[in-house]
Motif scaffolding. Structure first.
Motif, short mmCIF file in Angstrom:
data_model
loop_
_atom_site.label_atom_id
_atom_site.label_comp_id
_atom_site.label_asym_id
_atom_site.label_seq_id
_atom_site.Cartn_x
_atom_site.Cartn_y
_atom_site.Cartn_z
N SER A 2 0.81 -1.21 0.00
CA SER A 2 0.00 0.00 0.00
C SER A 2 0.84 1.26 0.00
CB SER A 2 -0.90 -0.03 1.23
OG SER A 2 -1.84 0.98 1.11
N GLY A 3 0.62 2.11 -0.97
CA GLY A 3 1.29 3.41 -0.97
C GLY A 3 2.64 3.40 -1.65
N THR A 6 2.85 5.38 -4.97
CA THR A 6 2.78 6.84 -4.80
C THR A 6 4.13 7.39 -4.36
OG1 THR A 6 0.50 6.53 -4.10
CG2 THR A 6 1.50 8.65 -3.65
N ILE A 107 -0.44 3.90 5.04
CA ILE A 107 0.48 3.11 4.23
C ILE A 107 1.32 2.26 5.19
CG2 ILE A 107 0.72 4.74 2.33
CD1 ILE A 107 3.29 5.73 3.75
N LEU B 75 -3.41 0.69 9.88
CA LEU B 75 -3.77 1.29 8.60
C LEU B 75 -5.23 1.71 8.54
CD1 LEU B 75 -1.02 0.75 7.53
CD2 LEU B 75 -2.01 -0.39 5.58
N TYR B 102 -0.12 14.96 -2.71
CA TYR B 102 0.68 13.79 -2.31
C TYR B 102 0.00 13.05 -1.17
CZ TYR B 102 4.92 11.16 -1.07
OH TYR B 102 5.84 10.17 -0.80
N ARG B 105 -3.00 11.22 -2.46
CA ARG B 105 -2.64 9.99 -3.16
C ARG B 105 -2.26 8.89 -2.18
NH1 ARG B 105 1.16 12.59 -7.82
NH2 ARG B 105 -0.51 13.33 -9.16
N LEU B 106 -1.56 9.28 -1.11
CA LEU B 106 -1.20 8.27 -0.11
C LEU B 106 -2.45 7.68 0.53
CD1 LEU B 106 1.85 10.01 1.59
CD2 LEU B 106 1.89 7.94 0.20
N ARG B 108 -5.02 7.09 -1.20
CA ARG B 108 -5.67 6.45 -2.34
C ARG B 108 -6.90 7.21 -2.83
NH1 ARG B 108 -3.94 2.35 0.87
NH2 ARG B 108 -5.92 2.13 1.94
#
Ligand SMILES: Nc1ncnc2c1ncn2[C@@H]1O[C@H](COP(=O)(O)OP(=O)(O)OP(=O)(O)O)[C@@H](O)[C@H]1O
Ligand SMILES: [Mg+2]
Lengths: 320, 250
Positions: A2-3, A6, A107, B75, B102, B105-106, B108
């Motif tokens: 995950s992540g 990015t 993440i 998470l 940013y 995006r992290l 999602r």
């Protein structure tokens, strides 16, 4: 995972837009082009009229010409590329306090370090592929030979070993950026290790070989057995340095006239004439000889990354 | 005050070697409330927040944030919680929008969705005009406001704010306080904030907790604490008086 993409994407953007990346690529391209033109023109002169020996193309990379060969240059300078790409990767984010922000996003924490490592490897690959293509293009024009499949294969293996080797240094510098809070300290620590492995291990190898197999007192010259023994000790000790490991592996791969990885006492032009009578070692055989080197480089890279990963995952991330 | 408990702790303890930073903390926060977490420097406020987020493992005790265990499912908690650390950091060579994107995006969030949201947030915190500037050029207060915008990008259901009004000018402070209140009232976001600025806390918090040297010495609505501690009726006290009284006792 995950992540990771990015972060990878951002790190790559950072690398490719950074001044330091621009500087090292410019330097490598410059040196590479100079060496290749010198060697290429030299070969052109030497071989006027005569038929071209096999595997002449690889000479572009291995021939020392008047300075040093491209392979030697990467062996020496390559670590610096890895170090420059990695020495501040974690502690810079710690100092700017963006690390605590990253870890409070959804993440996995290891995505951060994996992405940084991957971004470095991708950047290294781009630089190396680029320069090898430039040199090859230049070589094809200068010598007028198109590399055969054997030569391309050897260059491919050389490329892989080089990427691994520079990635090892990337791993070292990322490790230091995890351990040390200050970017100056991590840079210096990486550089110190680089200098140690580049110069002092060979020096130490000399000293140690003299200790293990000393020239007997009274004799002015050591006996052949002593010389052999000294050379053996020197070789073993120097292989403790990734720099020598790399140099030996790549010169074996790119120079198929060398039957072993042991010492060979001939110059480049003698080699050239020897090549007319010798058969080059098949690619598979060369590969077989350097397999231990390759495995060692992979192993130290993995160990380095593993330690880095372990420390990073256990570190408490509080504002410094 | 109704609503389910969104943060629950029981006997939560954090020790650094032999030093106890948080001692046996038992606490319940309702969904949508604004909770003020007070205490002198080094009381363990930040440590508590870090344990809520799963960034530090508790030595013992239980925490549930939104029904989840931070050590087991960090998470899923981080998806729901926006955290503004004591000193926010940004990528100084990127502009405000790039920084926010940013983080989006992290989390999602696709760019098509985040673009509009980022513009709205920048307007809300009053940085829309300066959004194209590199964050490295921002003043302390501007960074703080950008920090708030960043926390809200993921549309959290809980926000942890560590010293949110520090470095803000009076107008900025008031707008920040209004913003925090509106989060709770209009979007039912739970706000857990730590602060030393008691006047501000008094203005916006439904309940407060006072932590001293790792121990939670008081918790409840401010009126209730005033009555209990000072014996005065509504409106005739300041939070500071209550706080100092507790502080002197320890
Ligand atoms: N990694 C660590 N190792 C040892 N002690 C620590 C560590 N982290 C925090 N502490 C200690 O825990 C205590 C609580 O710290 P914390 O940051 O939670 O305080 P705080 O209430 O947030 O204070 P402030 O109001 O100044 O922000 C402090 O005494 C601090 O020294
Ligand atoms: Mg704090």
């Amino acid at each position: 995972m995950s992540g990771i993409f990015t972060i990878l994407r951002k790190e790559l953007e950072d690398h490719f837009s950074s001044t330091r990346f621009l500087l090292i690529s410019a330097l490598i391209v410059m040196v590479g082009v100079i060496i290749a033109s010198m060697v290429g023109m030299g070969i052109q002169e030497e071989l006027k009229g005569s038929t071209k020996p096999t595997l002449i193309f690889l000479f572009l990379f291995t021939s020392t010409g008047k300075l040093f060969s491209f392979v030697q240059f990467i062996g020496f300078f390559g670590p610096l590329i890895g170090i420059i790409l990695g020495f501040d990767s974690i502690n810079r984010e710690r100092i700017s306090r963006t690390l605590s922000k990253l870890v409070s996003q959804p993440i996995y924490r290891d995505s951060i370090i994996n992405a940084k490592f991957l971004a470095g490897i991708v950047t290294i690959t781009v630089v190396l592929v680029g320069i090898i293509l430039i040199i090859s293009g230049l070589g094809i024009r200068l010598i007028g030979v198109v590399p055969g499949s054997e030569e391309v294969g050897r260059l491919g293996i050389y490329l892989i070993i080089s990427i691994l080797y520079i990635s090892f240094w990337l791993g070292v510098s990322i490790l230091f950026s995890v351990i040390f809070r200050s970017t100056a300290t991590s840079a210096l620590a990486s550089l110190a290790l680089w200098i140690f492995f580049s110069f002092f291990v060979s020096l130490g190898a000399n000293v140690l070989s003299d200790m293990v197999a000393p020239t007997p007192v009274g004799q002015t010259r050591p006996s052949p057995e002593t010389i052999m023994k000294q050379a053996q000790v020197q070789r073993i000790v120097s292989l403790c340095s990734p720099v020598n490991l790399y140099t030996e592996a790549t010169s074996t791969i790119l120079n198929p006239m060398r039957q072993t990885t042991k010492l060979v006492f001939v110059g480049p032009m003698e080699q050239l004439s020897m090549m007319r009578f010798q058969n080059p070692l098949p690619l598979l055989q060369s590969l077989f000889i350097v397999l231990p080197h390759l495995i060692s480089i992979i192993a130290i890279t993995l160990v380095c990354f593993g330690v880095c990963y372990y420390i990073f995952m256990r570190q408490e991330i509080r504002t410094v | 005050m109704e609503g389910r408990f969104i943060i629950e702790t029981e006997g939560l303890t954090k020790k650094y070697n032999s030093y106890t930073a948080v001692n046996n903390l038992t606490l319940r926060i309702r969904e949508g409330e604004v909770f003020g977490f007070l205490g002198p420097n080094g009381a363990g406020k930040t440590t508590t927040l870090l344990m809520f987020l799963g960034l530090t493992e508790p030595t013992s005790g239980k925490v549930r944030v939104s029904g989840l265990d931070p050590t087991r499912e960090p998470l899923r908690i981080k998806e729901k919680v926006g955290y503004l650390p004591e000193n926010v950091g940004f990528y100084d060579d990127m502009d405000a929008r790039q920084n926010l994107r940013y983080v989006a995006r992290l989390n999602r969030i696709p760019d098509e969705i985040s673009s509009r949201r980022i513009d709205e947030l920048l307007k809300m915190v009053g940085l829309f005009e300066e959004a194209g500037k590199k964050v490295g050029t921002y003043s302390k207060g501007m960074r703080q406001r950008l920090g708030i915008a960043e926390v809200l990008v993921k549309e959290p259901s809980i926000v942890f704010l560590d010293e949110p009004t520090i470095g803000l000018d009076p107008d900025g402070t008031n707008r920040m306080l209004e913003l925090i209140q509106s989060l709770s009232r209009e979007k039912n976001i739970t706000v857990f904030l730590s602060s030393h600025l008691l006047e501000q806390v008094q203005k916006i918090c439904d309940r407060v907790g006072i932590m001293i040297k790792g121990n939670l010495v008081a918790i409840g609505p401010i009126d209730e604490l005033a009555q209990k501690k000072l014996g005065v009726e509504k409106g005739h006290y300041t939070l500071e008086e209550i706080y100092m009284k507790y502080f002197k006792e320890v």
